[in-house]
Structures are given as C-alpha cells and as structure tokens.
Design a protein around this motif. Structure first.
Motif, PDB file in Angstrom:
ATOM      1  N   VAL A 243     -36.301  28.514  26.605  1.00 32.56           N
ATOM      2  CA  VAL A 243     -35.946  29.462  25.569  1.00 32.56           C
ATOM      3  C   VAL A 243     -35.028  28.759  24.574  1.00 32.56           C
ATOM      4  O   VAL A 243     -34.220  27.897  24.943  1.00 32.56           O
ATOM      5  N   PRO A 245     -32.039  29.366  22.336  1.00 34.33           N
ATOM      6  CA  PRO A 245     -30.976  30.345  22.066  1.00 34.33           C
ATOM      7  C   PRO A 245     -30.711  30.555  20.578  1.00 34.33           C
ATOM      8  O   PRO A 245     -30.336  31.651  20.153  1.00 34.33           O
ATOM      9  N   ASN A 246     -30.918  29.500  19.768  1.00 30.25           N
ATOM     10  CA  ASN A 246     -30.654  29.587  18.332  1.00 30.25           C
ATOM     11  C   ASN A 246     -31.912  29.856  17.514  1.00 30.25           C
ATOM     12  O   ASN A 246     -31.880  29.773  16.283  1.00 30.25           O
ATOM     13  N   LEU A 308     -33.042  25.929  26.963  1.00 34.28           N
ATOM     14  CA  LEU A 308     -32.656  26.273  28.324  1.00 34.28           C
ATOM     15  C   LEU A 308     -33.896  26.623  29.136  1.00 34.28           C
ATOM     16  O   LEU A 308     -34.771  27.360  28.674  1.00 34.28           O
TER      17      LEU A 308
END
Length: 380
Positions: A243, A245-246, A308
């Motif tokens: 994934v 995150p940003n 991640l």
C-alpha cells in the motif's frame, strides 16, 4: 437433457444427436427440427459427416434447410479450406440453405471466424450461433470459453502456454516479417525444433502465413489474444501486495529517481502503463515487474518507494517476472520504464477486473500506430 458424452467417445451419430438436442432446447417446443432422409449412397457410407435438417415452426409452412457439418475439431485452416468452399457451393444451389457446424468444442477464435462468414455453429459446451432470415431465427449463446479438460489434454503437445511460447509470441508481434523459423530460434534462444512445431501450429490456426519456409504475415492481434487465454498475470507472476500511504502519485513521482540508479530493476505494466497510450479509466492497482533472480527485491523496492506490505487492500503489486521476456523492448516514458505494448496487452487481457478492456484499448491503439512500435527487422 442427458449428460454429454466425453468428446473423444463421440460418434458422428451421437454428436449429431447431442448437437440437435442443444438446438431444440434453444428453439423451444413450438419449433420442429427434423433430420432429412439420406440418399442410398450416403447411407451406404460408414461415416455420416454431412446431414441435412429441416427447421420450421409448428403451424407454419415456411421452413429452412440447414446442412449440418459434423466435426471432431474445427480449426481456422479448416474454415478457410473446407467450410467456405462448401458454403459457396450451397449458395450456388440455394440462397435459403444454411450451413451449421457441430463439434464437441469450438475455440473463441474459430467462433469469431464462423460468425464473420455467417456460418452457424453449435458446440456441446453451449456455444451456439445461428442466423436464418426465413423463417426468422437468431440464436446466440455463450458456453465454455476454454477447452474442456479432455480436449485440452489431447491438444497440449504444442500450445501457447509457458514462457517459451511467450518469447515467440512477443517477437512475432514486435517485429514485422519476413523471417524464418531459424531466425526466430536464434533471436529468442529457443530450440529450432520447438519453434518449428509452434510455427506449424500457428499456421494451422491461420495466425501466421508462410511462403515456403518464410513467414510473410502475422495476425498479431489475435495471436496476443490467444496467448492471453493460456496466461494468467497474477498466477504466473507471483507478487507482493503493498500500500502507498502517500498515494500512487507520490510513488510515480519517486520512480524516475529510483530507476536512474537501478534501471534494470523494475518496469511498469498493467492499468497505469496502458493509460499512457490508451486512457480508458482511472484508478486501479499500480503494477511493477522485478526480476525473479532477487527474492528480497520487493522489500528493497518498497523501502525506496515508501510502500508498506499488506495482505489485503493493496494498491501496488510487485510482480516477480515469470520470464526475462517481460523486460524485452521496454520504453522510457517520463523517466519510468514501461514494458512493451505487446506485454501490456498480454498482462491486461489476462488480468483481473477491468484490465481486459484496457488491454483491448491498447490493442486498438497498436493497430492504428504500428509504425511507432513495431520493428522493421529482427535484431542481429
């Protein structure tokens, strides 16, 4: 309807019986399908492969005659060399006599050909097409898109499955003929016997044309489609889900700097690569290939891109390339390494969700812009 017999156990009579049972079920109880009596000459033969049937609605004097051609297998070459001449002969005798092929299973490519020539077909998995103008009949039904197990096993000697086939499909697509099997073997690193067998199989499917031993034409759009039927993007390339995150945009912005240092590491494929030449939709998962020789590479890539690992809900997939061919003839777009258009098509057509539609969009782009991506000659 009674359970269908195994294809290899079918006699012409049982094939006819089961095929007509499919037709009767689709037409319904208000229609009659009658087998016409055969001549003495036909009855004396040991195998009955052509049968005339009559189709009419109850209470209606108008009927149509349909010549049924019984086949254990139907190939594009058979369509060209046998079914089309038979159809032309029927048209000379009567415009109202139609041709219908009944077989245990008919491939999607052959079904498209038969539809183009207005030849009806029925296979025992439920694929049906029949159009008659008088009386008005229009039937189209979809059954199995892949060969039943027994037929797939029997015909598996030379197929478009596997990494070796992928190499040959890619070079046939990416490079304009003419060339010979020996040239293809040299460029791909495949054995000449294997290339020769696959070339013969592709010629049988009318996916290539040869003049003697020289390949002169390649039907690369259908070649890619057929290869995609034997390929599954997420099954043949193991992957790690991550994934961002940003957000995906941040990953795309970070990729050029990373690739400057590690240009051989990763290449973009899937929806985001397709969108660069054929925008069709937004969103989707970002898919990146990495070499199979470095098992720790996904974590290294993830660290550099700020990703991640996750078990569910991934918006980035790091694919372990099933073969180095996926990195052949990559292109740089805005500092990001993209796989070749032919590889994008294969990946999208065999991918999940809306990816097959994106693959078809890229295929349409390729057909209209061949000079931009197709090489004139094989590499030396």
């Amino acid at each position: 309807m009674e359970p269908l017999a195994e294809p290899d156990a079918l006699t012409p009579d049982s094939l006819l019986e089961q095929g007509l049972a499919v037709l009767r079920d689709l037409l319904g109880p208000d229609w009659k399908v009658t087998v016409q009596p055969a001549s003495q000459e036909v009855r004396s033969t040991r195998r009955r492969l052509d049968v005339m049937i009559q189709v009419k609605a109850d209470g209606d004097s108008v009927f149509t005659q349909v010549m049924v051609d019984l086949r254990s297998r139907v190939s594009p070459r058979l369509v060209d060399e046998q079914l089309l001449p038979k159809l032309e002969l029927l048209r000379q005798v009567s415009n109202y006599t139609n041709l219908l092929v009944i077989a245990p299973w008919i491939t999607p490519r052959v079904r498209r050909l038969l539809q183009d020539y207005n030849i009806g077909y029925i296979d025992l998995t439920g694929n049906v097409s029949l159009r008659v103008s008088r009386p008005a009949i229009a039937i189209y039904a979809q059954g199995t898109s892949r060969a039943p197990r027994s037929r797939a096993t029997r015909s598996s000697r030379t197929t478009l499955a596997g990494a070796k086939a992928a190499r040959l499909v890619r070079i046939l697509t990416d490079v304009t003929p003419p060339y010979r099997a020996t040239d293809l073997a040299r460029v791909t690193g495949l054995s000449l016997p294997y290339v020769s067998r696959l070339v013969e199989a592709l010629e049988e499917q009318r996916l290539i044309r040869r003049d003697g031993r020289v390949i002169t034409q390649v039907d690369w759009p259908d070649l890619l489609r057929l290869r995609a039927e034997h390929y599954d993007l997420l099954r043949h390339n193991s992957y790690v889900g991550m994934v961002a995150p940003n957000g995906i945009d941040a990953v795309l912005k970070a990729l050029p700097a990373m690739l400057t240092e590690h240009s051989e590491w990763i290449a973009l494929t899937g929806s985001y690569a397709a969108r660069a030449v054929a925008p069709l939709a937004v969103g989707g998962q970002l898919m990146l290939y990495h070499p199979a020789s470095a098992p720790r590479l996904p974590d290294e890539i993830g660290d550099e891109l700020g990703l991640l690992r996750v078990d569910k809900g991934a918006d980035v997939l790091l694919l372990r390339a099933h073969d180095p061919v996926v990195f052949e003839r990559t292109v740089d777009r805005g500092g990001v390494r993209h796989v070749a258009l032919s590889q994008i098509v294969l990946d999208c057509l065999s991918g999940p969700g809306r990816m097959p539609a994106e693959g078809e969009a890229v295929l349409s782009y390729m057909q209209g812009n061949t000079k931009e991506w197709r090489a004139d000659r094989l590499p030396t």
